[in-house]
Design an enzyme around this catalytic site. Structure first.
Site, PDB file in Angstrom:
ATOM      1  N   GLU A  36       0.847  -1.207   0.000  1.00 62.31           N
ATOM      2  CA  GLU A  36       0.000   0.000   0.000  1.00 62.31           C
ATOM      3  C   GLU A  36       0.875   1.248   0.000  1.00 62.31           C
ATOM      4  O   GLU A  36       1.968   1.249   0.571  1.00 62.31           O
ATOM      5  CB  GLU A  36      -0.873   0.019   1.263  1.00 62.31           C
ATOM      6  CG  GLU A  36      -2.319  -0.353   1.030  1.00 62.31           C
ATOM      7  CD  GLU A  36      -3.139   0.746   0.356  1.00 62.31           C
ATOM      8  OE1 GLU A  36      -2.610   1.499  -0.482  1.00 62.31           O
ATOM      9  OE2 GLU A  36      -4.331   0.833   0.679  1.00 62.31           O
ATOM     10  N   ASP A  37       0.388   2.310  -0.593  1.00 66.20           N
ATOM     11  CA  ASP A  37       1.128   3.572  -0.587  1.00 66.20           C
ATOM     12  C   ASP A  37       1.075   4.244   0.790  1.00 66.20           C
ATOM     13  O   ASP A  37       2.093   4.588   1.374  1.00 66.20           O
ATOM     14  CB  ASP A  37       0.595   4.530  -1.672  1.00 66.20           C
ATOM     15  CG  ASP A  37      -0.933   4.686  -1.659  1.00 66.20           C
ATOM     16  OD1 ASP A  37      -1.613   4.070  -0.806  1.00 66.20           O
ATOM     17  OD2 ASP A  37      -1.457   5.435  -2.509  1.00 66.20           O
ATOM     18  N   VAL A  71      -1.289   4.572   4.660  1.00 66.79           N
ATOM     19  CA  VAL A  71      -2.372   4.186   5.571  1.00 66.79           C
ATOM     20  C   VAL A  71      -2.771   5.444   6.328  1.00 66.79           C
ATOM     21  O   VAL A  71      -1.953   6.038   7.038  1.00 66.79           O
ATOM     22  CB  VAL A  71      -1.936   3.060   6.526  1.00 66.79           C
ATOM     23  CG1 VAL A  71      -3.037   2.763   7.538  1.00 66.79           C
ATOM     24  CG2 VAL A  71      -1.584   1.797   5.736  1.00 66.79           C
ATOM     25  N   ASP A  72      -4.031   5.832   6.128  1.00 64.63           N
ATOM     26  CA  ASP A  72      -4.551   7.075   6.708  1.00 64.63           C
ATOM     27  C   ASP A  72      -5.526   6.688   7.837  1.00 64.63           C
ATOM     28  O   ASP A  72      -5.137   6.551   8.987  1.00 64.63           O
ATOM     29  CB  ASP A  72      -5.209   7.856   5.568  1.00 64.63           C
ATOM     30  CG  ASP A  72      -5.707   9.228   5.958  1.00 64.63           C
ATOM     31  OD1 ASP A  72      -4.963   9.959   6.611  1.00 64.63           O
ATOM     32  OD2 ASP A  72      -6.841   9.583   5.586  1.00 64.63           O
ATOM     33  N   GLY A 113      -6.888   3.747   7.965  1.00 67.10           N
ATOM     34  CA  GLY A 113      -6.669   2.309   8.160  1.00 67.10           C
ATOM     35  C   GLY A 113      -7.790   1.459   7.575  1.00 67.10           C
ATOM     36  O   GLY A 113      -7.681   0.235   7.527  1.00 67.10           O
ATOM     37  N   PHE A 166      -1.954  16.246   4.137  1.00 68.16           N
ATOM     38  CA  PHE A 166      -2.122  15.581   2.843  1.00 68.16           C
ATOM     39  C   PHE A 166      -0.806  15.647   2.069  1.00 68.16           C
ATOM     40  O   PHE A 166      -0.181  16.699   1.978  1.00 68.16           O
ATOM     41  CB  PHE A 166      -3.249  16.261   2.058  1.00 68.16           C
ATOM     42  CG  PHE A 166      -3.721  15.454   0.894  1.00 68.16           C
ATOM     43  CD1 PHE A 166      -4.587  14.389   1.080  1.00 68.16           C
ATOM     44  CD2 PHE A 166      -3.303  15.747  -0.392  1.00 68.16           C
ATOM     45  CE1 PHE A 166      -5.035  13.626   0.004  1.00 68.16           C
ATOM     46  CE2 PHE A 166      -3.739  14.994  -1.476  1.00 68.16           C
ATOM     47  CZ  PHE A 166      -4.610  13.932  -1.273  1.00 68.16           C
ATOM     48  N   ARG A 176       1.656  12.446  -9.354  1.00 66.48           N
ATOM     49  CA  ARG A 176       2.119  11.072  -9.126  1.00 66.48           C
ATOM     50  C   ARG A 176       3.564  10.886  -9.577  1.00 66.48           C
ATOM     51  O   ARG A 176       4.275  10.037  -9.067  1.00 66.48           O
ATOM     52  CB  ARG A 176       1.241  10.070  -9.890  1.00 66.48           C
ATOM     53  CG  ARG A 176      -0.187   9.953  -9.370  1.00 66.48           C
ATOM     54  CD  ARG A 176      -0.847   8.701  -9.935  1.00 66.48           C
ATOM     55  NE  ARG A 176      -2.292   8.725  -9.811  1.00 66.48           N
ATOM     56  CZ  ARG A 176      -2.977   8.378  -8.718  1.00 66.48           C
ATOM     57  NH1 ARG A 176      -2.347   7.989  -7.647  1.00 66.48           N
ATOM     58  NH2 ARG A 176      -4.290   8.416  -8.691  1.00 66.48           N
TER      59      ARG A 176
HETATM   60  P1  5GP Z   1      -7.464   5.049   4.356  1.00 70.39           P
HETATM   61  O1  5GP Z   1      -8.477   4.015   3.981  1.00 70.39           O
HETATM   62  O2  5GP Z   1      -6.328   4.509   5.179  1.00 70.39           O
HETATM   63  O3  5GP Z   1      -8.110   6.240   4.997  1.00 70.39           O
HETATM   64  O4  5GP Z   1      -6.907   5.667   3.040  1.00 70.39           O
HETATM   65  C1  5GP Z   1      -6.121   5.026   2.166  1.00 70.39           C
HETATM   66  C2  5GP Z   1      -6.107   5.732   0.828  1.00 70.39           C
HETATM   67  O5  5GP Z   1      -6.461   7.143   0.929  1.00 70.39           O
HETATM   68  C3  5GP Z   1      -4.712   5.705   0.271  1.00 70.39           C
HETATM   69  O6  5GP Z   1      -4.460   4.505  -0.431  1.00 70.39           O
HETATM   70  C4  5GP Z   1      -4.702   6.954  -0.612  1.00 70.39           C
HETATM   71  O7  5GP Z   1      -5.255   6.635  -1.862  1.00 70.39           O
HETATM   72  C5  5GP Z   1      -5.631   7.922   0.109  1.00 70.39           C
HETATM   73  N1  5GP Z   1      -4.867   8.861   0.949  1.00 70.39           N
HETATM   74  C6  5GP Z   1      -4.855   8.928   2.290  1.00 70.39           C
HETATM   75  N2  5GP Z   1      -4.045   9.916   2.724  1.00 70.39           N
HETATM   76  C7  5GP Z   1      -3.527  10.481   1.612  1.00 70.39           C
HETATM   77  C8  5GP Z   1      -2.605  11.558   1.389  1.00 70.39           C
HETATM   78  O8  5GP Z   1      -2.069  12.213   2.295  1.00 70.39           O
HETATM   79  N3  5GP Z   1      -2.308  11.840   0.090  1.00 70.39           N
HETATM   80  C9  5GP Z   1      -2.848  11.165  -0.961  1.00 70.39           C
HETATM   81  N4  5GP Z   1      -2.489  11.539  -2.188  1.00 70.39           N
HETATM   82  N5  5GP Z   1      -3.718  10.142  -0.791  1.00 70.39           N
HETATM   83  C10 5GP Z   1      -4.049   9.812   0.487  1.00 70.39           C
END
Ligand code: 5GP
Length: 176
Positions: A98-99, A101-102, A104, A151, A164
């Site tokens: 995964e790029d 985890v925000d 989760g 962000f 990207r």
């Molecule tokens: P989560 O489900 O953990 O909230 O979010 C995961 C997805 O939200 C990531 O795979 C990404 O696509 C997007 N995301 C969360 N935080 C960021 C951020 O700081 N920058 C970007 N570009 N995408 C984010």
């Protein structure tokens, strides 16, 4: 593209070093085994391609794409699979890449989805983790960098499809 104020957060060299050490740890863990590495599109493609080249064992590539409903900077928690695995992972060692985890929610959704396919093992790797943004308990085996709740873009991560291709990670200072 609207005016954006970007401030570099993690440089190319630091990313490279970190991925090399993640790759070394994964090479040791899966020595002599075949690993199915799952790239979560689109954001992980750059991290994934560098990470699999740093892993010194047989790797089979798989790709998934998911989207979460919500606006461009906040996920809603409802996740939809847009692209699924093409091969069986039953009885395989699987690495989920995964790029970021925000909250989760995406990582937990994907872990659950992959576990349902009965892999022999499931290991998770994320380049970035925002510990302060987690909304659910979420464990990630290999984390590149822990960052604040801001962000970020670059190195595969976008804002409205842009940035990207930046080779480093930058913080978005103002969304005007
Ligand atoms: P989560 O489900 O953990 O909230 O979010 C995961 C997805 O939200 C990531 O795979 C990404 O696509 C997007 N995301 C969360 N935080 C960021 C951020 O700081 N920058 C970007 N570009 N995408 C984010």
């Amino acid at each position: 593209m609207q005016e954006m104020n970007l401030s570099p957060l993690i440089g190319e060299e630091k990313i490279k070093e970190t991925i090399e050490s993640m790759g070394a740890a994964l090479s040791q863990k899966f020595q002599g085994e075949t690993l199915v590495a799952v790239c979560v599109l689109k954001g992980s493609f750059m991290f994934y391609s560098d990470l699999i080249r740093a892993i010194n064992t047989d790797v089979i590539c798989e790709y998934m794409a998911v989207s979460s409903y919500g606006n461009s900077t906040q996920s809603s928690g409802e996740i939809k699979i847009n692209l699924d695995l093409t091969g069986s992972i039953k009885g395989r060692h699987v690495l989920l890449v995964e790029d970021i985890v925000d909250t989760g929610l995406t990582m937990n959704f994907l872990k659950n989805h992959l576990q349902n396919h009965q892999p022999q093992s499931l290991t998770t790797a994320a380049l970035l983790l925002k510990p302060g943004a987690l909304k659910v308990e979420c464990t990630v085996d290999h984390v590149g960098f822990e960052i604040s709740n801001d962000f970020v873009v670059g190195y595969g991560l976008d804002y409205q499809g842009y940035f990207r291709n930046l080779p480093y990670i930058a913080q978005v200072q103002s969304l005007s």
